[in-house]
Enzyme design. Structure first.
Site, PDB file in Angstrom:
ATOM      1  CB  THR A 166      38.062  99.016  83.306  1.00 15.69           C
ATOM      2  OG1 THR A 166      37.303  97.851  83.637  1.00 15.69           O
ATOM      3  CG2 THR A 166      38.931  99.426  84.481  1.00 15.69           C
TER       4      THR A 166
ATOM      5  CB  ILE B 113      35.434  90.182  91.169  1.00 12.27           C
ATOM      6  CG1 ILE B 113      34.683  90.607  92.423  1.00 12.27           C
ATOM      7  CG2 ILE B 113      36.722  90.995  91.014  1.00 12.27           C
ATOM      8  CD1 ILE B 113      35.427  90.356  93.711  1.00 12.27           C
ATOM      9  N   GLY B 114      35.678  91.120  87.955  1.00 16.77           N
ATOM     10  CA  GLY B 114      36.422  90.965  86.717  1.00 16.77           C
ATOM     11  C   GLY B 114      37.919  91.108  86.916  1.00 16.77           C
ATOM     12  CG  ASP B 115      40.285  92.806  83.719  1.00 20.79           C
ATOM     13  OD1 ASP B 115      39.078  93.010  83.456  1.00 20.79           O
ATOM     14  OD2 ASP B 115      41.183  93.598  83.402  1.00 20.79           O
TER      15      ASP B 115
END
Length: 317
Positions: free
Chosen positions: A151, A180-182
């Site tokens: 990211t 969906i990630g963090d």
């Protein structure tokens, strides 16, 4: 008055240069962090963010992004947005709304369409070829699908002592549709409070979100710790906890910046990041976990930079 910015990975360096010029000229932290992230999102050779980002298992590029204003604590985020050139700009726009400020999937894409954001096919031929190659290798060699999840996260401080943070990613390569990630999750992927400072994360979202580390780092800074102390204590103690209680810990790295322009970094892998401030020209540094829950930080070498450029632009076999 002082200004500063820090961002994850080598890929943020040109954006940090742009943001540093904007901050020097008196532009706002929000404008600077958005432009920084936009520059990464638009570059086709960065395979984990924006245009050219690697797709999910179905060959669709789904992007997550977030923006937070450290003065007002306003936040906006998108998850699984498609065909939008600058997901972070959509997230910033959403931060201006009290309700419905976190939109996902078709709802996020529809919002972008209705509000005039640039629409384009985000799957480049290079990314498509990499996806097709991965499919073949999975079938023939039984390889793990998940091998990319970087990211771009950035924090800015402007001359008015205002701060902002933003993130953007195409997420885990070959992820399941809708994963969906963090990165768009407040407290996990990002957090900022202009009265204290901010933090942002990169790495395996499924493990980062188990710790809410961005929020924890900001709280530690608020309690008087330096950004480096806060990063070291939050990250390495959580790595230990996760290994002990969950049995393993994925790769993750966090950056922090306080409202004095001081920064910090902690990581459980080799991790590059970019910084600039009133006292420091834009620079790329590399961090490694060190002994006694500390972080070793040094400038990258020219050999490292040359190898990086060669690697990201290498023809696909």
């Amino acid at each position: 008055m002082t200004w500063a910015t820090i961002a994850t990975w080598r890929m943020s360096y040109e954006g940090v240069q742009t943001a540093s010029k904007m901050l020097q000229e008196g532009k706002s932290s929000g404008d600077a962090v958005e432009k920084l992230i936009n520059q990464v999102e638009a570059y086709p050779y960065y395979k984990s963010v924006g245009y050219g980002g690697l797709p999910n298992e179905e060959g669709i590029v789904e992007m997550d992004a977030a923006f937070m204003d450290g003065d007002t604590l306003a936040q906006g985020a998108v998850g699984g947005i498609q065909n939008v050139k600058h997901a972070v700009s959509v997230a910033r726009s959403l931060s201006q709304q009290h309700y419905n400020s976190f939109r996902v999937g078709a709802g996020a894409t529809k919002y972008a369409l209705l509000h005039g954001f640039e629409i384009t096919n985000m799957l480049t031929e290079r990314a498509k070829a990499r996806w097709q190659k991965q499919l073949q290798e999975q079938q023939s060699r039984n390889l793990s699908a998940y091998n990319g999840h970087d990211t771009v996260g950035a924090i800015t401080l402007d001359n008015n002592n205002s701060m902002a943070v933003a993130t953007s990613t195409s997420g885990l390569f070959m992820k399941k549709a809708g994963r969906i990630g963090d990165s768009p999750l407040s407290g996990s992927g990002f957090y900022v409070d202009s009265e204290i400072g901010g933090a942002a994360a990169t790495g395996l979202g499924e493990d980062i979100m188990k710790g809410c580390l961005s929020y924890e780092i900001v709280q530690k800074m608020g309690a008087g710790q330096s950004p480096q102390q806060a990063c070291d204590q939050a990250v390495y103690s959580f790595v230990h906890k996760l290994k002990k209680r969950y049995g393993k810990a994925g790769e993750f790295s966090l950056i922090a910046l306080n409202n004095k322009g001081e920064w910090g970094v902690a990581t459980n892998v080799e991790f590059t990041f970019s910084i600039a401030s009133e006292q420091q020209k834009p620079q790329i540094l590399i961090a490694h976990p060190a002994q006694q829950q500390t972080t070793k930080i040094e400038p990258v070498t020219q050999d490292w930079l040359d190898a990086y450029e060669k690697r990201i632009k290498a023809p696909l076999e």
